[in-house]
Design a protein around this motif. Sequence first.
Motif, PDB file in Angstrom:
ATOM      1  N   PRO A 141      60.134 -53.086  47.933  1.00 43.92           N
ATOM      2  CA  PRO A 141      60.116 -51.847  48.720  1.00 43.92           C
ATOM      3  C   PRO A 141      59.027 -51.798  49.794  1.00 43.92           C
ATOM      4  CG  PRO A 141      60.170 -51.355  46.358  1.00 43.92           C
ATOM      5  CD  PRO A 141      60.030 -52.836  46.497  1.00 43.92           C
ATOM      6  N   ASP A 142      57.868 -52.425  49.545  1.00 41.25           N
ATOM      7  CA  ASP A 142      56.778 -52.426  50.529  1.00 41.25           C
ATOM      8  C   ASP A 142      56.908 -53.548  51.558  1.00 41.25           C
ATOM      9  OD1 ASP A 142      55.457 -50.177  49.544  1.00 41.25           O
ATOM     10  OD2 ASP A 142      54.374 -51.367  48.058  1.00 41.25           O
ATOM     11  N   GLY A 143      57.950 -54.352  51.456  1.00 36.47           N
ATOM     12  CA  GLY A 143      58.150 -55.445  52.397  1.00 36.47           C
ATOM     13  C   GLY A 143      57.753 -56.784  51.796  1.00 36.47           C
ATOM     14  N   LEU A 144      58.006 -57.816  52.570  1.00 37.66           N
ATOM     15  CA  LEU A 144      57.781 -59.182  52.117  1.00 37.66           C
ATOM     16  C   LEU A 144      57.165 -59.989  53.246  1.00 37.66           C
ATOM     17  CD1 LEU A 144      58.388 -61.411  49.936  1.00 37.66           C
ATOM     18  CD2 LEU A 144      60.548 -61.759  51.140  1.00 37.66           C
ATOM     19  N   LEU A 145      56.176 -60.798  52.906  1.00 36.37           N
ATOM     20  CA  LEU A 145      55.556 -61.730  53.850  1.00 36.37           C
ATOM     21  C   LEU A 145      55.673 -63.128  53.262  1.00 36.37           C
ATOM     22  CD1 LEU A 145      52.272 -59.762  54.572  1.00 36.37           C
ATOM     23  CD2 LEU A 145      54.322 -59.850  55.994  1.00 36.37           C
ATOM     24  N   GLN A 196      44.551 -76.248  67.172  1.00 36.48           N
ATOM     25  CA  GLN A 196      45.077 -74.904  67.326  1.00 36.48           C
ATOM     26  C   GLN A 196      46.366 -74.893  66.509  1.00 36.48           C
ATOM     27  OE1 GLN A 196      45.334 -73.301  71.298  1.00 36.48           O
ATOM     28  NE2 GLN A 196      43.447 -74.319  71.896  1.00 36.48           N
ATOM     29  N   HIS A 197      46.193 -74.775  65.209  1.00 35.68           N
ATOM     30  CA  HIS A 197      47.280 -74.863  64.235  1.00 35.68           C
ATOM     31  C   HIS A 197      48.131 -73.595  64.314  1.00 35.68           C
ATOM     32  CE1 HIS A 197      48.503 -76.285  60.024  1.00 35.68           C
ATOM     33  NE2 HIS A 197      49.249 -75.222  60.286  1.00 35.68           N
ATOM     34  N   ARG A 198      49.422 -73.750  64.435  1.00 37.05           N
ATOM     35  CA  ARG A 198      50.337 -72.620  64.551  1.00 37.05           C
ATOM     36  C   ARG A 198      51.058 -72.410  63.222  1.00 37.05           C
ATOM     37  NH1 ARG A 198      52.838 -70.228  69.121  1.00 37.05           N
ATOM     38  NH2 ARG A 198      54.823 -69.261  68.618  1.00 37.05           N
ATOM     39  N   ALA A 199      50.523 -71.521  62.396  1.00 39.11           N
ATOM     40  CA  ALA A 199      51.196 -71.128  61.157  1.00 39.11           C
ATOM     41  C   ALA A 199      52.146 -69.986  61.501  1.00 39.11           C
ATOM     42  CB  ALA A 199      50.172 -70.689  60.118  1.00 39.11           C
ATOM     43  N   GLU A 200      53.040 -69.664  60.585  1.00 36.92           N
ATOM     44  CA  GLU A 200      53.983 -68.578  60.829  1.00 36.92           C
ATOM     45  C   GLU A 200      54.043 -67.666  59.617  1.00 36.92           C
ATOM     46  OE1 GLU A 200      57.599 -70.701  61.711  1.00 36.92           O
ATOM     47  OE2 GLU A 200      57.133 -70.729  63.850  1.00 36.92           O
ATOM     48  N   VAL A 201      54.105 -66.369  59.881  1.00 36.29           N
ATOM     49  CA  VAL A 201      54.299 -65.379  58.828  1.00 36.29           C
ATOM     50  C   VAL A 201      55.655 -64.729  59.069  1.00 36.29           C
ATOM     51  CG1 VAL A 201      53.471 -63.233  57.791  1.00 36.29           C
ATOM     52  CG2 VAL A 201      51.831 -64.939  58.625  1.00 36.29           C
ATOM     53  N   GLU A 202      56.543 -64.878  58.096  1.00 31.10           N
ATOM     54  CA  GLU A 202      57.826 -64.184  58.169  1.00 31.10           C
ATOM     55  C   GLU A 202      57.627 -62.807  57.555  1.00 31.10           C
ATOM     56  OE1 GLU A 202      60.892 -66.484  56.298  1.00 31.10           O
ATOM     57  OE2 GLU A 202      60.404 -68.253  57.481  1.00 31.10           O
ATOM     58  N   ALA A 203      57.882 -61.773  58.323  1.00 28.42           N
ATOM     59  CA  ALA A 203      57.752 -60.395  57.845  1.00 28.42           C
ATOM     60  C   ALA A 203      59.161 -59.829  57.675  1.00 28.42           C
ATOM     61  CB  ALA A 203      56.967 -59.563  58.847  1.00 28.42           C
ATOM     62  N   VAL A 204      59.436 -59.268  56.496  1.00 28.13           N
ATOM     63  CA  VAL A 204      60.773 -58.774  56.171  1.00 28.13           C
ATOM     64  C   VAL A 204      60.663 -57.394  55.538  1.00 28.13           C
ATOM     65  CG1 VAL A 204      62.917 -59.259  54.923  1.00 28.13           C
ATOM     66  CG2 VAL A 204      61.477 -61.158  55.676  1.00 28.13           C
ATOM     67  N   VAL A 205      61.445 -56.448  56.057  1.00 22.03           N
ATOM     68  CA  VAL A 205      61.560 -55.128  55.432  1.00 22.03           C
ATOM     69  C   VAL A 205      63.035 -54.774  55.342  1.00 22.03           C
ATOM     70  CG1 VAL A 205      59.297 -54.271  56.160  1.00 22.03           C
ATOM     71  CG2 VAL A 205      61.283 -53.885  57.599  1.00 22.03           C
ATOM     72  N   GLN A 206      63.344 -53.864  54.429  1.00 18.35           N
ATOM     73  CA  GLN A 206      64.721 -53.437  54.237  1.00 18.35           C
ATOM     74  C   GLN A 206      64.705 -51.964  53.845  1.00 18.35           C
ATOM     75  OE1 GLN A 206      66.830 -55.427  51.033  1.00 18.35           O
ATOM     76  NE2 GLN A 206      68.771 -55.229  52.102  1.00 18.35           N
ATOM     77  N   GLY A 207      65.726 -51.251  54.227  1.00 22.22           N
ATOM     78  CA  GLY A 207      65.823 -49.854  53.825  1.00 22.22           C
ATOM     79  C   GLY A 207      66.175 -48.964  54.993  1.00 22.22           C
ATOM     80  N   ALA A 208      66.341 -47.696  54.690  1.00 26.64           N
ATOM     81  CA  ALA A 208      66.767 -46.732  55.700  1.00 26.64           C
ATOM     82  C   ALA A 208      65.719 -46.543  56.791  1.00 26.64           C
ATOM     83  CB  ALA A 208      67.083 -45.398  55.028  1.00 26.64           C
ATOM     84  N   ASP A 209      64.435 -46.618  56.452  1.00 27.13           N
ATOM     85  CA  ASP A 209      63.356 -46.382  57.415  1.00 27.13           C
ATOM     86  C   ASP A 209      62.691 -47.701  57.804  1.00 27.13           C
ATOM     87  OD1 ASP A 209      61.803 -44.798  59.050  1.00 27.13           O
ATOM     88  OD2 ASP A 209      60.348 -44.325  57.470  1.00 27.13           O
ATOM     89  N   ARG A 210      63.500 -48.726  57.999  1.00 31.56           N
ATOM     90  CA  ARG A 210      62.950 -50.065  58.203  1.00 31.56           C
ATOM     91  C   ARG A 210      62.159 -50.216  59.501  1.00 31.56           C
ATOM     92  NH1 ARG A 210      68.263 -50.412  58.793  1.00 31.56           N
ATOM     93  NH2 ARG A 210      69.080 -51.207  60.735  1.00 31.56           N
TER      94      ARG A 210
END
Length: 139
Positions: A35-39, A61-75
């Motif tokens: 419910p609070d999202g996913l990283l 200059q290392h390029r990492a990535e964060v995938e941010a995911v949310v779901q729901g009516a107020d996404r």
Amino acid sequence: MPTPRETILTALHARLSTLPATALRGDVLPERVPPDGLLILRDGEPGEPEVTLSPPAYHYQHRAEVEAVVQGADRDAAFDALCASIGTAIAADRTLGGICDWVEAEAPRPVDLPVEGAASLKVAIIPVILHYTTADPLG
């Protein structure tokens, strides 16, 4: 003993783990988004270093990535809050306790992904640039 690269990625994951969203490292997208999202932190690409000699030093200059995911009516609002919290967490300690020269995130490019039989996902990859120096490209 872990390499500087692994130490920095572990510290970044620990920093992201302080957020309300669930923070994973290198995992696949689970069937359910919390419910609070996913990283999900991806190790990314260190790129070609700049090299200085005497003594040899490799500046990444290392390029990492964060995938941010949310779901729901107020996404939309949840996604905005999640991205802002990532920025705040990074800005709170841009050297990750002195093990990295500088950490900075780039702007996300969000997309809405439909899910059959469920609320759509709002997802973005947020590049995080890790500036650091090591004495050995493998160490």
